[in-house]
Design an enzyme around this catalytic site. Structure first.
Site, PDB file in Angstrom:
ATOM      1  N   CYS A  16       0.910  -1.183   0.111  1.00  0.00           N
ATOM      2  CA  CYS A  16       0.067  -0.152  -0.143  1.00  0.00           C
ATOM      3  C   CYS A  16       0.904   1.108   0.029  1.00  0.00           C
ATOM      4  CB  CYS A  16      -0.940   0.008   1.294  1.00  0.00           C
ATOM      5  SG  CYS A  16      -2.007  -1.416   1.296  1.00  0.00           S
ATOM      6  N   PRO A  17       0.486   2.144  -0.668  1.00  0.00           N
ATOM      7  CA  PRO A  17      -0.644   2.353  -1.515  1.00  0.00           C
ATOM      8  C   PRO A  17      -0.417   2.251  -3.000  1.00  0.00           C
ATOM      9  CG  PRO A  17       0.447   4.735  -1.130  1.00  0.00           C
ATOM     10  CD  PRO A  17       1.273   3.672  -0.516  1.00  0.00           C
TER      11      PRO A  17
END
Lengths: 78, 271
Positions: A16-17
């Site tokens: 992430c992200p």
């Protein structure tokens, strides 16, 4: 549910992200209503990416567990 | 145009934004922004636009870096004193983001050169520190239908507005330059460095939102803030039918230079 998957993206191991960024970029190449399949890791990826996709107006069509990853089918929103 | 893996990572925090995405980032990478003045306003604007990946950044400034500039002109470093500002700024931009092409104009804008300089750019940032240049930039942008961001700072105060063809221009609000000496310059009155950063950053955000076509630009309103009490307000403005350049009977049809007292300019780099 007879729709075909237009594109598939393996995001196993992508953190992430960046996994969301890549999903988003893949969705930009589709037309609204078309389906994208993404493979996401369990944990943070599965907690965050589907939620962010929903916030952007996409629809989660189907989630299938595949051991330590999940196959998530997303329908592109308007 | 396809984003490379490196670009996807570099611009990931932009791409995540619903109003940017990959398509918006590609627009930014293809955009051309001109920054006139690489000082208090131009320095932060240039850094943020470079970081954002604006494809081409033009820098206009004929001055060299002075030690007294470094308190606010954050693109220039101590070792840059006496160097041309455009060279110093170019070096930082290139080090920050190799995606950006920098074009430098080591000169001052005047009535004869400004049209050729602004011609190739999508958006212009006025980061100058004197009224003759501000009126000249307004007039050139109105006559050549170029969007631009006006910015002005003094002491703890800042003001900014954005012009798009058809919206109120700087002259709709401020008809002509104030008499010489009526408004002190930054070198006389002082400026809190961070105020330059606040305003230059607003101007960079205006340029980016113009490129993206998102949100509501600062058109037909003047944003004014005072950073001593940290108060912001907006004044609605509208196109003035009596405006000497964009009104119903324009009296300015070609560019003119207003006189800038030489001592004002000199004092800044020889003080």
């Amino acid at each position: 549910m007879g729709q075909e998957i237009k594109k598939s993206l393996d995001l196993h191991g992508v953190v992430c992200p960046l996994n969301f960024v890549k999903t988003k970029l893949a969705l930009e190449t589709l037309n609204s209503g078309e389906w994208l399949e993404v493979i996401l890791d369990e944990g943070d990826a599965m907690l965050n990416v589907p939620r962010s996709l929903k916030e952007e107006g996409h629809r989660i069509v189907k989630v299938t567990p595949l051991g330590q990853t999940y196959s998530v089918i997303v329908e592109k929103g308007a | 145009m396809n984003l490379t893996e490196e670009q996807i990572e570099r611009y990931s925090r932009h791409i995540i934004l619903k109003d940017v995405g990959g398509a918006g980032q590609e627009k930014i990478l293809q955009a051309k922004v001109l920054i006139i003045g690489t000082g208090g306003l131009g320095a932060p604007a240039a850094l943020y636009l470079a970081a954002a990946g604006v494809g081409t950044i033009g820098l206009v400034d004929g001055d060299t870096v002075d030690l007294s500039n470094l308190q606010r002109q954050v693109i220039h470093f101590t070792a840059d004193v006496k160097r041309l500002k455009v060279d110093s700024a170019r070096e930082k931009i290139e080090a920050l983001n190799p995606d950006v092409k920098v074009v430098t104009y080591p000169e001052r804008v005047h009535a004869e050169n400004i049209a050729a300089i602004i011609k190739d750019y999508d958006f212009i940032i006025d980061g100058t520190d004197n009224f003759p240049a501000k009126f000249l930039i307004n007039d050139a942008c109105v006559l050549h239908s170029k969007p631009f961001s006006h910015g002005g700072i003094l002491r703890f105060d800042g003001q900014t507005m954005t012009y798009l063809p058809g919206s109120a221009c700087y002259r709709c609000v401020f008809n002509s330059p104030p008499p010489k000496g009526a408004v002190p310059t930054c070198s006389e009155a002082g400026i809190l460095g961070a105020v330059a950063g606040m305003l230059g950053t607003i101007q960079a955000a205006e340029a980016l939102r113009y490129i993206l076509g998102k949100g509501k630009l600062l058109t037909n309103r003047l944003l004014i803030f005072n950073a001593l009490d940290m108060e912001y307000r907006q004044v609605n403005i509208r196109q003035n039918p009596e405006c000497p350049i964009c009104g119903e009977r324009p009296i300015i049809t070609k560019l003119v230079d207003y006189e800038q007292p030489v001592c004002d300019l000199r004092s800044r780099y020889h003080a």
